[in-house]
Motif scaffolding. Structure first.
Motif, short mmCIF file in Angstrom:
data_model
loop_
_atom_site.label_atom_id
_atom_site.label_comp_id
_atom_site.label_asym_id
_atom_site.label_seq_id
_atom_site.Cartn_x
_atom_site.Cartn_y
_atom_site.Cartn_z
N VAL A 72 1.18 -1.51 -0.25
CA VAL A 72 0.15 0.02 -0.10
C VAL A 72 1.06 0.92 -0.37
O VAL A 72 0.76 2.17 -0.72
CB VAL A 72 -0.75 0.11 1.31
CG1 VAL A 72 -1.77 1.46 1.30
CG2 VAL A 72 -2.20 -1.16 1.17
N PHE A 73 2.15 1.61 0.83
CA PHE A 73 2.59 2.44 0.97
C PHE A 73 2.93 3.03 -0.39
O PHE A 73 3.46 3.73 -1.47
CB PHE A 73 3.89 2.15 1.99
CG PHE A 73 3.29 2.90 3.28
CD1 PHE A 73 3.57 4.39 3.63
CD2 PHE A 73 3.70 1.94 4.51
CE1 PHE A 73 3.39 4.85 4.73
CE2 PHE A 73 2.87 2.24 5.84
CZ PHE A 73 3.10 4.24 5.87
N MET A 74 4.56 1.48 -1.68
CA MET A 74 4.46 1.79 -2.65
C MET A 74 3.68 2.26 -4.10
O MET A 74 3.53 3.18 -4.20
CB MET A 74 5.10 0.94 -3.03
CG MET A 74 5.98 0.24 -2.52
SD MET A 74 7.65 1.08 -2.51
CE MET A 74 7.86 1.19 -3.95
N GLY A 75 2.47 1.92 -3.92
CA GLY A 75 0.78 2.46 -4.78
C GLY A 75 0.94 3.57 -3.86
O GLY A 75 1.12 4.47 -4.72
N VAL A 76 0.55 4.12 -2.77
CA VAL A 76 0.46 5.37 -2.58
C VAL A 76 1.65 6.41 -3.06
O VAL A 76 0.97 7.44 -3.59
CB VAL A 76 0.05 5.71 -0.91
CG1 VAL A 76 0.02 7.67 -1.00
CG2 VAL A 76 -1.03 4.83 -0.94
N ALA A 77 2.45 5.88 -2.37
CA ALA A 77 3.98 7.04 -3.52
C ALA A 77 4.10 7.67 -4.25
O ALA A 77 4.63 8.23 -5.39
CB ALA A 77 5.23 5.76 -2.68
N LEU A 78 3.98 6.24 -5.43
CA LEU A 78 3.64 6.34 -7.01
C LEU A 78 2.33 6.93 -7.29
O LEU A 78 2.53 7.58 -8.14
CB LEU A 78 4.34 5.31 -7.52
CG LEU A 78 5.74 4.24 -7.76
CD1 LEU A 78 6.23 4.69 -6.56
CD2 LEU A 78 5.45 3.34 -8.85
N SER A 79 1.39 7.01 -6.36
CA SER A 79 0.33 7.73 -7.42
C SER A 79 -0.23 8.76 -6.97
O SER A 79 -0.96 9.92 -7.54
CB SER A 79 -0.92 6.55 -6.84
OG SER A 79 -1.00 6.51 -5.51
N ILE A 80 0.62 9.40 -5.82
CA ILE A 80 0.15 10.76 -4.81
C ILE A 80 0.49 12.17 -5.95
O ILE A 80 0.90 11.60 -7.16
CB ILE A 80 1.10 10.66 -3.62
CG1 ILE A 80 0.21 12.02 -2.50
CG2 ILE A 80 2.56 11.84 -3.70
CD1 ILE A 80 0.58 11.66 -1.57
N LEU B 114 7.06 13.07 0.75
CA LEU B 114 8.02 13.01 1.69
C LEU B 114 6.70 12.66 2.87
O LEU B 114 7.62 11.96 4.08
CB LEU B 114 8.37 14.65 1.50
CG LEU B 114 10.41 14.71 1.34
CD1 LEU B 114 10.46 16.06 1.43
CD2 LEU B 114 10.24 13.87 1.03
N ILE B 115 6.04 13.15 3.17
CA ILE B 115 5.12 13.58 3.67
C ILE B 115 4.79 11.45 4.22
O ILE B 115 5.50 10.63 5.36
CB ILE B 115 3.96 13.20 4.30
CG1 ILE B 115 4.09 15.28 4.81
CG2 ILE B 115 2.97 13.24 5.26
CD1 ILE B 115 3.06 15.79 5.10
N VAL B 116 4.75 10.92 3.29
CA VAL B 116 4.09 9.35 2.78
C VAL B 116 5.70 8.08 3.27
O VAL B 116 5.91 7.50 4.80
CB VAL B 116 4.39 8.89 1.54
CG1 VAL B 116 3.43 7.48 0.92
CG2 VAL B 116 2.27 9.90 1.23
N LEU B 117 6.38 8.84 2.95
CA LEU B 117 8.03 8.53 3.22
C LEU B 117 8.10 8.48 4.36
O LEU B 117 8.73 6.98 4.73
CB LEU B 117 8.96 8.89 2.33
CG LEU B 117 8.74 8.87 0.44
CD1 LEU B 117 9.38 9.62 -0.19
CD2 LEU B 117 8.13 6.78 -0.43
N ASN B 118 8.17 9.78 5.01
CA ASN B 118 8.95 9.23 6.14
C ASN B 118 7.45 8.69 7.54
O ASN B 118 8.64 8.09 8.45
CB ASN B 118 8.71 11.04 7.27
CG ASN B 118 9.62 11.60 6.54
OD1 ASN B 118 10.87 11.59 7.45
ND2 ASN B 118 9.39 12.34 5.97
N ILE B 119 6.50 8.78 7.19
CA ILE B 119 5.60 7.80 7.55
C ILE B 119 5.45 6.05 7.91
O ILE B 119 5.72 5.45 8.33
CB ILE B 119 4.28 8.13 7.58
CG1 ILE B 119 3.30 9.52 7.77
CG2 ILE B 119 3.44 6.95 8.32
CD1 ILE B 119 2.72 9.86 7.82
N GLY B 120 6.01 6.27 6.12
CA GLY B 120 6.74 4.30 6.24
C GLY B 120 7.54 4.62 6.84
O GLY B 120 7.94 3.32 7.13
N LYS B 121 9.17 5.04 6.23
CA LYS B 121 10.28 5.67 7.29
C LYS B 121 10.11 4.64 8.64
O LYS B 121 9.89 3.56 9.59
CB LYS B 121 10.91 6.50 7.19
CG LYS B 121 12.78 6.25 7.92
CD LYS B 121 13.32 4.65 6.68
CE LYS B 121 15.06 5.34 6.95
NZ LYS B 121 15.12 5.44 8.67
#
Length: 798
Positions: free
Chosen positions: A162-170, A389-396
């Motif tokens: 889900v994180f990868m899908g959101v990161a690429l589609s946002i 960046l918000i999405v990626l930081n939350i994922g990290k």
């Protein structure tokens, strides 16, 4: 080391030091250290933003690059620097401040999203948004399988997908709005479509992100994830039911034009923090509560404006850049090693770009959008930026993304956002419109019965009374087919994100939207013009143009061309103080005027406002003005006198036309390099026609005064200073003008205009300096506009 073999933790930092004189190192204490960190971050990001300005990149690019440079990818390779400026024990304070700033920034982002606008989104924009989400999301899920098999082994499969899908589609809605505003595309069909689709995309991305966060809980139980998601949904429903009535009640108690009570601002900010606490307690993220509350705040009125004004500068200027540094400290490009890692980076970038662009293009073409516009939409929707960046930081932080995957995704976000502006500029250039061909570009014309169109510009509400009185004076007797005025409020598009909020309120930018009827966003400016329109014979269409000062002249000139106006009225860059002297409002506004004079498709007038008619609108029956037109010769003087003749048609206006003639028996001292050459034949033909008109009109008076030198000319002008308005040409022609003033402090006003605003010339009259449209300005007119030598001290010394 402790005796039991465990590592001894570093003691927590104290807040403040006792100072260097008591042998305390300030960098070992939390407060002075965070001050140094903030200053370093702001200076570096602002410097990078300045360097990237020629490339027209949004500031978020500079902030991402600055964060990466300060982290272990660049400067952080020096361990001494990292231990001194960003020691591990300081990162908790840094992250807390960064997330607090981000909390309030997401509240402002919510303020920019209008739920009513989402409901009005057409099927075409909705389809484009879904296409721009679906295809890259599917490709992101596919890419995640490859990443899990190589560099992301061991991470939880569901949340990672889900994180990868959101990161690429946002799509980053705030960053896209900034890019569209900079490129002047918000008024185009492409701009409107991109904004509508990005708003839908943003909401969908936040919902998917909430799902990803719910799935990434450390408990690992599907029941827990379900409870988190359901509680988050319940929180949103509760906010929708409770908050809007309260916010509407507050908005009603904050009328436009009056200061907003501090208690309402404070209560709202506390509510934002409380909403963040609730969503963090649920297990989603504190950002969601702030975002939801921002969406529910009414977008119109003084309350929303006050919220933005109070919150935004501190958050965007100081705290938000800390978030990019916090991300940069987690980004280590050195972890991308070997052909496999770099190959995965290329694959992720290719997948992100192709999925977003191809998905958007295919759906756009199926909706019968032209190919060039569909291609432009694809690249615009590929904008990432802060939300990514918000999405990626939350994922990290949740352990879903490891260091190498995080670095790859940050570089992908940086690349996709960086390429947006140059590619869109290359493939879609609506601003480069061919000039429209229309006949009446000047006040002076043979067909007296044709409609007169004017574009009046103003920077603040203080200009409105004088503009309205000038419109009333310019309407004549209505025999010209009426006067139509386009009133343009010029607002600077600054780096503040509140400028984007202003864009949404004005609904358009660049090539401004012209109100043709009742305006739902009625404000005091629109109300003033509508009231005048109902009481007069003038048709007025108000608008707001929001532009950077460097390109504001393009908006003015393009709008004048599209609306086929005969004259542009510009405000002078100085305002009158209480003691009568002129004071610079903002020095760079004069360069806007210069560029308009150089590129205008019609005649231009610069109005030096000394309160024409006072501080309120004068009704038609009470108008009693005396207008003095000074005539030396040439194109500009003929246009100025034509404007004066138009005003004299009003029953309450008297015109004094003064022509200066050189005494044939005297010689006027001239420099051999002066190139003034009067157009004697056109002047005489024009004046003959004017004198015939004056003989039939009792409100106009024409006199010729013979003078032999510049001093006598100045004396004559002094004798005619008891009037309400001077109308003069910007670059008169003839020997007298050449001798009158060798040096002008403000070349955009010309020699006579500079004389009339000089401290030595005592008058209370406003001054309108007119330049007649010519397909190509003469050498002297053009050269004066290129003169950049005068210093600001000279301007202010007037």
């Amino acid at each position: 080391m402790a005796s039991d073999g465990t590592t001894k933790c570093a003691p927590p930092m104290k807040a403040t030091s006792n100072g260097v004189f008591q042998e305390d190192d300030p960098l070992h204490f939390a407060l002075p250290l965070v001050i140094v960190q903030i200053c370093l971050v702001v200076v570096l990001t602002r410097l990078l933003a300045y360097l990237l300005r020629p490339l027209r990149q949004p500031r978020v690019i500079a902030e991402i690059i600055g964060g990466v440079l300060l982290g272990p990818s660049a400067l952080g390779r020096n361990q001494k620097y990292l231990d001194a400026i960003f020691p591990p024990q300081s990162l908790t304070v840094l992250d807390t401040l960064a997330n607090l700033g981000l909390l309030f920034f997401l509240f402002l982002v919510g303020l920019e999203l209008d739920p009513k606008g989402l409901r009005r989104t057409g099927k075409k924009a909705l389809s484009i948004a879904l296409g721009g989400i679906g295809v890259p999301f599917a490709l992101g899920v596919g890419t995640s399988f490859l990443l899990r098999a190589t560099i992301s082994k061991g991470v939880s499969q569901g949340p990672f997908l889900v994180f990868m899908g959101v990161a690429l589609s946002i799509t980053a809605f705030p960053v896209l709005a900034r890019i569209l505003a900079e490129l002047k595309l918000l008024t185009t069909d492409v701009g409107r479509m991109a904004m509508s689709a990005a708003a839908v995309n943003d909401v969908a991305a936040w919902i998917l992100l909430a799902l990803a966060i719910a799935l990434s809980g450390t408990g690992g139980s599907a029941i827990v994830s379900l409870w988190v998601f359901l509680c988050g949904f319940g929180f949103i429903v509760l906010c929708i039911l409770v908050c809007p009535p309260i916010f509407k009640w507050i908005a009603r108690r904050c009328p436009q034009g009056e200061p907003v009570d501090e208690i309402y601002i404070c209560a709202t900010l506390v509510a934002v923090l409380a909403a963040g606490f609730v969503t963090d307690t649920i297990g989603i993220h504190a950002l969601f509560g702030a975002f939801v509350l921002g969406v529910l705040v009414p977008k119109e009125g003084a309350f929303a404006e006050a919220l933005v004004e109070k919150v935004e500068d501190l958050v965007s200027g100081l705290f938000l850049p800390l978030y990019f540094v916090s991300s940069g400290l987690k980004t280590n490009v050195a972890t991308i090693q070997g052909a496999r890692s770099w190959g995965l980076l290329v694959l992720v970038i290719f997948t992100a770009c192709s999925g977003k662009i191809v998905g958007t293009i295919l759906v756009s073409l199926s909706c019968k959008v032209p190919l060039k516009e569909a291609l432009t939409l694809g690249f615009l929707m590929n904008t990432k930026g802060l939300v990514e960046l918000i999405v990626l930081n939350i994922g990290k932080d949740r352990g879903v993304l490891n260091d190498q995957t995080f670095a790859i995704m940050v570089l992908m976000a940086l690349f996709t956002t960086f390429i947006t502006t140059p590619i869109v500029m290359a493939i879609y250039k609506p601003a480069q419109m061919a000039k429209m061909e229309y006949k009446h570009r000047t006040i002076q014309r043979k067909e007296a019965d044709t409609q007169l169109r004017m574009l009046t510009c103003f920077h603040s509400t203080t200009h409105i009374p004088t503009l309205i009185n000038l419109m009333e004076a310019s309407r004549g007797q209505g025999k010209r087919g009426g006067l139509r005025v386009y009133a343009m409020h010029l607002m600077e598009l600054s780096e503040r994100s509140s400028a984007i909020l202003m864009v949404h309120k004005a609904r358009k930018n660049g090539l401004p939207f012209w109100s043709k009827g009742q305006n739902s966003d009625a404000n005091q400016i629109v109300v003033a013009f509508e009231a005048f329109q109902h009481l007069s014979q003038v048709s007025i269409r108000p608008t707001t143009a929001i532009s950077p000062l460097s390109s504001m002249h393009e908006d003015i000139c393009t709008s004048a061309d599209r609306k086929r106006v005969a004259m542009i009225i510009l405000p002078y860059h100085k305002h009158q103080r209480f003691d009568g002297h002129l004071e610079t409002t903002r020095a760079d506004l004069r360069y806007v005027n210069r560029r308009v004079l150089e590129h205008a498709p019609c005649s231009v007038g610069i109005l030096v406002d000394r309160g024409l008619g006072g501080k309120s609108h004068i009704s038609a029956s009470n108008v009693d003005y005396t207008v003095t037109a000074l005539f030396f010769g040439g194109h500009d003087d003929r246009e100025a006198l034509s404007y004066g003749a138009l005003m004299a048609e009003h029953t309450g206006i008297n015109l004094n036309a003064v022509r200066f003639v050189v005494d044939a028996g005297e010689s006027v001292q001239l420099d051999i390099n002066d190139q003034y050459s009067p157009e004697v034949a056109p002047d005489e033909e024009f004046l003959t026609e004017f004198k015939q008109k004056v003989s039939q009109d009792g409100s106009s008076k024409y006199e010729e005064i013979v003078v032999s030198n510049a001093a006598e000319t100045v004396d004559v002008i002094h004798k005619h200073n008891r009037c309400n308005l001077f109308v003069v040409g910007r670059m008169p022609e003839g020997q007298l003008v050449t001798a009158l003033n060798k040096k002008t402090d403000c070349p955009e006003l010309g020699p006579v205009g500079n004389l009339l605003i000089s401290p030595e010339f005592t008058t209370t009259a406003s001054v309108l300096v007119v330049q007649q449209y010519r397909s190509q300005l003469s050498g002297d007119s053009l050269a004066s506009l290129k003169d950049e030598c005068t210093t600001e001290e000279e301007y202010d010394s007037q």
